[in-house]
Structures are given as C-alpha cells and as structure tokens.
Design a protein around this motif. Structure first.
Motif, PDB file in Angstrom:
ATOM      1  N   VAL A 151       0.852  -1.192   0.000  1.00 25.91           N
ATOM      2  CA  VAL A 151       0.000   0.000   0.000  1.00 25.91           C
ATOM      3  C   VAL A 151       0.885   1.239   0.000  1.00 25.91           C
ATOM      4  CG1 VAL A 151      -1.764   1.300   1.245  1.00 25.91           C
ATOM      5  CG2 VAL A 151      -1.892  -1.202   1.141  1.00 25.91           C
ATOM      6  N   LEU A 152       0.680   2.076  -1.003  1.00 25.34           N
ATOM      7  CA  LEU A 152       1.403   3.334  -1.136  1.00 25.34           C
ATOM      8  C   LEU A 152       0.520   4.468  -0.651  1.00 25.34           C
ATOM      9  CD1 LEU A 152       2.729   2.763  -4.764  1.00 25.34           C
ATOM     10  CD2 LEU A 152       3.843   2.161  -2.606  1.00 25.34           C
ATOM     11  N   SER A 153       1.100   5.396   0.091  1.00 31.66           N
ATOM     12  CA  SER A 153       0.378   6.598   0.512  1.00 31.66           C
ATOM     13  C   SER A 153       0.645   7.686  -0.519  1.00 31.66           C
ATOM     14  CB  SER A 153       0.859   7.069   1.885  1.00 31.66           C
ATOM     15  OG  SER A 153       0.564   6.106   2.862  1.00 31.66           O
ATOM     16  N   VAL A 154      -0.416   8.334  -0.950  1.00 30.94           N
ATOM     17  CA  VAL A 154      -0.311   9.411  -1.934  1.00 30.94           C
ATOM     18  C   VAL A 154      -0.663  10.718  -1.238  1.00 30.94           C
ATOM     19  CG1 VAL A 154      -1.290  10.345  -4.077  1.00 30.94           C
ATOM     20  CG2 VAL A 154      -0.859   7.878  -3.854  1.00 30.94           C
ATOM     21  N   ARG A 155       0.229  11.694  -1.342  1.00 33.91           N
ATOM     22  CA  ARG A 155      -0.018  13.015  -0.746  1.00 33.91           C
ATOM     23  C   ARG A 155      -0.930  13.806  -1.689  1.00 33.91           C
ATOM     24  NH1 ARG A 155       5.091  11.620   0.331  1.00 33.91           N
ATOM     25  NH2 ARG A 155       6.097  12.910  -1.237  1.00 33.91           N
ATOM     26  N   SER A 156      -2.197  13.394  -1.683  1.00 33.26           N
ATOM     27  CA  SER A 156      -3.175  13.945  -2.611  1.00 33.26           C
ATOM     28  C   SER A 156      -3.496  15.406  -2.320  1.00 33.26           C
ATOM     29  CB  SER A 156      -4.453  13.103  -2.599  1.00 33.26           C
ATOM     30  OG  SER A 156      -4.846  12.800  -1.283  1.00 33.26           O
ATOM     31  N   GLY A 157      -3.496  15.795  -1.060  1.00 31.88           N
ATOM     32  CA  GLY A 157      -3.725  17.204  -0.731  1.00 31.88           C
ATOM     33  C   GLY A 157      -2.641  18.088  -1.331  1.00 31.88           C
ATOM     34  N   ALA A 158      -1.399  17.671  -1.207  1.00 31.26           N
ATOM     35  CA  ALA A 158      -0.279  18.424  -1.796  1.00 31.26           C
ATOM     36  C   ALA A 158      -0.369  18.432  -3.310  1.00 31.26           C
ATOM     37  CB  ALA A 158       1.049  17.830  -1.331  1.00 31.26           C
ATOM     38  N   MET A 159      -0.760  17.319  -3.888  1.00 34.78           N
ATOM     39  CA  MET A 159      -0.927  17.267  -5.348  1.00 34.78           C
ATOM     40  C   MET A 159      -1.988  18.269  -5.801  1.00 34.78           C
ATOM     41  SD  MET A 159      -0.922  13.263  -6.550  1.00 34.78           S
ATOM     42  CE  MET A 159      -1.462  13.701  -8.197  1.00 34.78           C
ATOM     43  N   ARG A 161      -3.017  20.977  -4.286  1.00 39.14           N
ATOM     44  CA  ARG A 161      -2.511  22.351  -4.139  1.00 39.14           C
ATOM     45  C   ARG A 161      -1.499  22.694  -5.231  1.00 39.14           C
ATOM     46  NH1 ARG A 161      -3.272  20.521   1.020  1.00 39.14           N
ATOM     47  NH2 ARG A 161      -1.110  19.871   1.345  1.00 39.14           N
ATOM     48  N   ALA A 162      -0.842  21.673  -5.799  1.00 43.19           N
ATOM     49  CA  ALA A 162       0.120  21.880  -6.885  1.00 43.19           C
ATOM     50  C   ALA A 162      -0.571  21.928  -8.258  1.00 43.19           C
ATOM     51  CB  ALA A 162       1.177  20.779  -6.864  1.00 43.19           C
ATOM     52  N   GLY A 163      -1.892  21.804  -8.278  1.00 45.21           N
ATOM     53  CA  GLY A 163      -2.635  21.950  -9.527  1.00 45.21           C
ATOM     54  C   GLY A 163      -3.131  20.678 -10.171  1.00 45.21           C
ATOM     55  N   HIS A 164      -2.911  19.538  -9.545  1.00 43.53           N
ATOM     56  CA  HIS A 164      -3.411  18.275 -10.102  1.00 43.53           C
ATOM     57  C   HIS A 164      -4.917  18.177  -9.876  1.00 43.53           C
ATOM     58  CE1 HIS A 164       0.556  16.446 -10.938  1.00 43.53           C
ATOM     59  NE2 HIS A 164       0.935  17.261  -9.968  1.00 43.53           N
ATOM     60  N   ILE A 165      -5.596  17.616 -10.835  1.00 38.80           N
ATOM     61  CA  ILE A 165      -7.058  17.513 -10.798  1.00 38.80           C
ATOM     62  C   ILE A 165      -7.466  16.142 -10.272  1.00 38.80           C
ATOM     63  CG2 ILE A 165      -9.135  17.474 -12.237  1.00 38.80           C
ATOM     64  CD1 ILE A 165      -7.611  19.432 -14.110  1.00 38.80           C
ATOM     65  N   PHE A 166      -8.457  16.152  -9.404  1.00 36.76           N
ATOM     66  CA  PHE A 166      -9.025  14.925  -8.845  1.00 36.76           C
ATOM     67  C   PHE A 166     -10.521  14.907  -9.097  1.00 36.76           C
ATOM     68  CE2 PHE A 166      -5.101  15.231  -6.570  1.00 36.76           C
ATOM     69  CZ  PHE A 166      -4.731  13.923  -6.295  1.00 36.76           C
ATOM     70  N   GLN A 167     -11.037  13.701  -9.234  1.00 37.40           N
ATOM     71  CA  GLN A 167     -12.468  13.458  -9.311  1.00 37.40           C
ATOM     72  C   GLN A 167     -12.748  12.253  -8.429  1.00 37.40           C
ATOM     73  OE1 GLN A 167     -12.189  12.907 -13.618  1.00 37.40           O
ATOM     74  NE2 GLN A 167     -13.735  14.498 -13.858  1.00 37.40           N
ATOM     75  N   VAL A 168     -13.983  12.124  -7.999  1.00 38.96           N
ATOM     76  CA  VAL A 168     -14.358  10.957  -7.206  1.00 38.96           C
ATOM     77  C   VAL A 168     -15.580  10.325  -7.863  1.00 38.96           C
ATOM     78  CG1 VAL A 168     -15.738  12.281  -5.530  1.00 38.96           C
ATOM     79  CG2 VAL A 168     -14.792  10.063  -4.886  1.00 38.96           C
ATOM     80  N   SER A 169     -15.495   9.001  -8.096  1.00 39.65           N
ATOM     81  CA  SER A 169     -16.582   8.292  -8.769  1.00 39.65           C
ATOM     82  C   SER A 169     -17.718   8.004  -7.787  1.00 39.65           C
ATOM     83  CB  SER A 169     -16.065   6.995  -9.387  1.00 39.65           C
ATOM     84  OG  SER A 169     -15.713   6.086  -8.379  1.00 39.65           O
ATOM     85  N   ALA A 170     -18.821   7.527  -8.331  1.00 36.41           N
ATOM     86  CA  ALA A 170     -20.003   7.245  -7.524  1.00 36.41           C
ATOM     87  C   ALA A 170     -19.740   6.216  -6.433  1.00 36.41           C
ATOM     88  CB  ALA A 170     -21.145   6.768  -8.419  1.00 36.41           C
ATOM     89  N   ASN A 171     -18.725   5.381  -6.606  1.00 33.09           N
ATOM     90  CA  ASN A 171     -18.434   4.358  -5.604  1.00 33.09           C
ATOM     91  C   ASN A 171     -17.253   4.718  -4.703  1.00 33.09           C
ATOM     92  OD1 ASN A 171     -16.490   4.040  -7.559  1.00 33.09           O
ATOM     93  ND2 ASN A 171     -16.669   1.820  -7.680  1.00 33.09           N
ATOM     94  N   GLY A 172     -16.846   5.992  -4.711  1.00 31.98           N
ATOM     95  CA  GLY A 172     -15.821   6.446  -3.778  1.00 31.98           C
ATOM     96  C   GLY A 172     -14.388   6.260  -4.223  1.00 31.98           C
ATOM     97  N   VAL A 173     -14.167   5.816  -5.462  1.00 35.20           N
ATOM     98  CA  VAL A 173     -12.817   5.688  -5.982  1.00 35.20           C
ATOM     99  C   VAL A 173     -12.379   7.063  -6.470  1.00 35.20           C
ATOM    100  CG1 VAL A 173     -11.371   4.637  -7.767  1.00 35.20           C
ATOM    101  CG2 VAL A 173     -13.118   3.271  -6.625  1.00 35.20           C
ATOM    102  N   TRP A 174     -11.186   7.481  -6.049  1.00 32.98           N
ATOM    103  CA  TRP A 174     -10.632   8.768  -6.468  1.00 32.98           C
ATOM    104  C   TRP A 174      -9.841   8.566  -7.750  1.00 32.98           C
ATOM    105  CZ3 TRP A 174     -11.422  13.579  -4.403  1.00 32.98           C
ATOM    106  CH2 TRP A 174     -12.185  13.610  -3.226  1.00 32.98           C
ATOM    107  N   LEU A 175      -9.987   9.493  -8.673  1.00 31.21           N
ATOM    108  CA  LEU A 175      -9.362   9.396  -9.985  1.00 31.21           C
ATOM    109  C   LEU A 175      -8.503  10.621 -10.238  1.00 31.21           C
ATOM    110  CD1 LEU A 175     -12.656   8.421 -11.870  1.00 31.21           C
ATOM    111  CD2 LEU A 175     -10.935   6.856 -10.968  1.00 31.21           C
ATOM    112  N   THR A 176      -7.335  10.402 -10.826  1.00 33.90           N
ATOM    113  CA  THR A 176      -6.458  11.485 -11.252  1.00 33.90           C
ATOM    114  C   THR A 176      -5.640  10.981 -12.439  1.00 33.90           C
ATOM    115  OG1 THR A 176      -4.934  13.217 -10.479  1.00 33.90           O
ATOM    116  CG2 THR A 176      -4.528  10.967  -9.688  1.00 33.90           C
ATOM    117  N   ALA A 177      -5.170  11.894 -13.258  1.00 31.41           N
ATOM    118  CA  ALA A 177      -4.478  11.507 -14.496  1.00 31.41           C
ATOM    119  C   ALA A 177      -3.207  10.707 -14.235  1.00 31.41           C
ATOM    120  CB  ALA A 177      -4.154  12.747 -15.320  1.00 31.41           C
TER     121      ALA A 177
END
Length: 189
Positions: A151-159, A161-177
């Motif tokens: 299991v890898l931890s992803v610093r998604s909050g920092a990403m 703030r750095a301009g990366h785009i996130f979306q969350v699907s209907a089943n709670g999976v987070w998506l990013t490019a």
C-alpha cells in the motif's frame, strides 16, 4: 467480487454476471454489439438483449442484485440505463466534477511494480485515470489481486494544491491523471 471456493451456486452466478458486466460496460461493449453513450450509459433492455443474443442470459432481478451487492459498487443504474462507475479502457466521459481530495489517498499494488512506480510514479496504464482508495483497507484488497499487496500513501492534498485535478466516482474511488513519484510515500521510506 471474487469467487470464493466455498461460494454457493447463487454467489457464483452473481460473480459471473458481475464479471460479464465489467467486461462489456468497461472494456469491450462492441464484443456483444452494444454502444455506450459518451458518458458510458447503455439502456438496460439493449444490454440484456445483446447479452442474450450472445449466449449469456440474465434477468433484471439478477442485474439489480449484482448492482446492489457488488462490494466495490462498480455499477450504477439510473432509470432504464446502466453504466460502470469507473475503470473503463474504452473512451467515455463520466462527467465527474472536480473534487478536493483528502490529504492522503492510497494505492494498492504488487511488489513487482514498485521499481517502475519509484521511477515513473503511478500511471493509468490501460485505463483513463489512476485509481486511488480512500483508506488502506481498500487499497490492500486492490493490491492483493497482484500477489502480496503493497500500500502506497499518496499526498493527494499536496498534489491538489500543486494543480493536479481529482475526481471521485459514484463508488468512492478517487481518480487522477497520474501521480508523480514525489507525491508517493513508499513503505520503506
């Protein structure tokens, strides 16, 4: 929905229908002659008719049951249509709004992928986006499909703030490019 060795016939049937839906709503709709709309939807009656014409019959009750009990909530029914929530290898626009992620998200993988991830980060591979889990337990289950899970931890909050785009699907999976390596915490680091 993984099939257990002690599964009942009904449970095995549910898994079989779920896998059939995943294959044709995420990856190969053309194989049974259906066309997903731009957002991944297909009329349920069209899906059922095409499946039956291709030798795989299921009832509307079975379909509703699979959607309701799928532990990963892979599918959504909206009126008379159905779609997979994410994980497509065919071109669709799920129309998901941008979302601000939590500070950390998680990615489950196998040990053999770690060297490539250290060098290149997380890439979508054959999918449209990288899939991230909201908790370690889910990420562990995902990683276990590839052997011993890591299991890898992803610093998604920092990403974010750095301009990366996130979306969350209907089943709670987070998506990013993609997830660059500098935003990933590896177990031994």
């Amino acid at each position: 929905m993984n099939e257990r060795s002690d599964a009942t016939p009904d449970e095995r049937r549910t898994v079989k229908v779920s896998k059939y839906l995943s294959k044709h709503l995420r990856h190969q709709p053309e194989r049974i002659g259906i066309t997903l709309d731009a957002n991944g939807w297909v009329p349920i009656d069209e899906l059922m008719r095409a499946a039956a014409e291709n030798g795989f019959r299921f009832t509307r009750a079975e379909l509703d049951h699979v959607v309701a009990v799928n532990d990963k909530r892979r599918f959504t029914i909206d009126g008379d249509r159905i779609r997979a929530n994410q994980g497509h290898t065919v071109e669709v626009d799920l129309g998901l709004p941008r979302a601000e992620p939590p500070e950390y998200l998680y990615h489950g993988t196998g040990v053999r992928s770690l060297d490539a991830i250290r060098a290149e980060g997380l890439r979508p591979m054959s999918r449209h986006d990288v899939h991230l889990s909201p908790d370690r337990e889910t990420a562990t289950r995902v990683g276990a499909r590839r052997g011993r899970p890591v299991v890898l931890s992803v610093r998604s909050g920092a990403m974010h703030r750095a301009g990366h785009i996130f979306q969350v699907s209907a089943n709670g999976v987070w998506l990013t490019a993609a997830v660059p390596p500098q935003f990933i915490s590896f177990p031994d680091s």
